[in-house]
Every structure is written in C-alpha cells, then in structure tokens.
Design a protein around this motif. Structure first.
Motif, PDB file in Angstrom:
ATOM      1  N   UNK A  66       1.285  -1.335   0.079  1.00  0.00           N
ATOM      2  CA  UNK A  66      -0.202   0.025   0.067  1.00  0.00           C
ATOM      3  C   UNK A  66       0.281   1.343   0.072  1.00  0.00           C
ATOM      4  N   UNK A  67       1.386   1.342   0.796  1.00  0.00           N
ATOM      5  CA  UNK A  67       3.001   2.767   1.238  1.00  0.00           C
ATOM      6  C   UNK A  67       3.558   2.359  -0.331  1.00  0.00           C
ATOM      7  N   UNK A  68       3.884   1.743  -0.946  1.00  0.00           N
ATOM      8  CA  UNK A  68       5.073   1.788  -2.314  1.00  0.00           C
ATOM      9  C   UNK A  68       3.916   2.510  -3.347  1.00  0.00           C
ATOM     10  N   UNK A  69       2.553   1.754  -3.575  1.00  0.00           N
ATOM     11  CA  UNK A  69       1.609   1.889  -4.123  1.00  0.00           C
ATOM     12  C   UNK A  69       1.158   3.876  -4.319  1.00  0.00           C
ATOM     13  N   UNK A  70       1.350   4.128  -2.960  1.00  0.00           N
ATOM     14  CA  UNK A  70       0.728   5.241  -2.139  1.00  0.00           C
ATOM     15  C   UNK A  70       2.203   6.622  -2.974  1.00  0.00           C
ATOM     16  N   UNK A  71       3.504   5.846  -2.818  1.00  0.00           N
ATOM     17  CA  UNK A  71       4.857   6.540  -3.035  1.00  0.00           C
ATOM     18  C   UNK A  71       4.309   6.826  -4.584  1.00  0.00           C
ATOM     19  N   UNK A  72       4.540   5.835  -5.740  1.00  0.00           N
ATOM     20  CA  UNK A  72       4.209   5.501  -7.207  1.00  0.00           C
ATOM     21  C   UNK A  72       3.891   6.564  -8.047  1.00  0.00           C
ATOM     22  N   UNK A  73       2.056   6.843  -6.835  1.00  0.00           N
ATOM     23  CA  UNK A  73       1.389   7.904  -7.359  1.00  0.00           C
ATOM     24  C   UNK A  73       1.663   8.835  -7.134  1.00  0.00           C
TER      25      UNK A  73
END
Length: 76
Positions: A66-73
C-alpha cells in the motif's frame, strides 16, 4: 469557523491513528488487510453485491505494498 477547523483536526487525527495502527500490524489501511473491498448494494437491507481487489495494495493486504503504491502515485 472554529468548529470546522476542530472537525478537520479531529478527522485528520483519526486518519493518522488508523495509519499508524495499520502500519504496526502490517495491513493495508484501505482494505484492513483483507486484500479485497466489498460494495453494499442497498442502504436499507445491506447485502454485499460485489467484491473487488483492493486497488491500494494490489490485493495483497500488506501495508508495504500500500505504501509503495501511494509513493508511486505521488511521484507520477
């Protein structure tokens, strides 16, 4: 205007607390670690109509995903 500021601060505090709890547990805050999200079809007689993979963690239920996806966004 102070009431709106107080409500905003309260909501932000609740959100921050949930994120911290989910991080400690290693669970996605969007789906509570389930990996999927249920939609409710009716307000008066709740029945679960659809199950979707969680877009926040890509259906893994893991906080790190979830954190990786949020950082990618944020980056894109």
């Amino acid at each position: 205007m102070n009431i709106f500021y107080a409500i905003s601060e309260w909501k932000q505090g609740r959100n921050d607390k949930k994120l911290l709890e989910m991080k400690e547990l290693g669970k996605c805050p969007d789906c509570n670690g389930r990996g999927y999200i249920l939609t409710i079809s009716s307000l008066y007689i709740p029945s679960f109509e659809s199950i979707f993979d969680c877009p926040g963690c890509n259906a893994s239920g893991q906080y790190k995903d979830w954190e990786n996806a949020a950082n990618e966004n944020i980056i894109h």
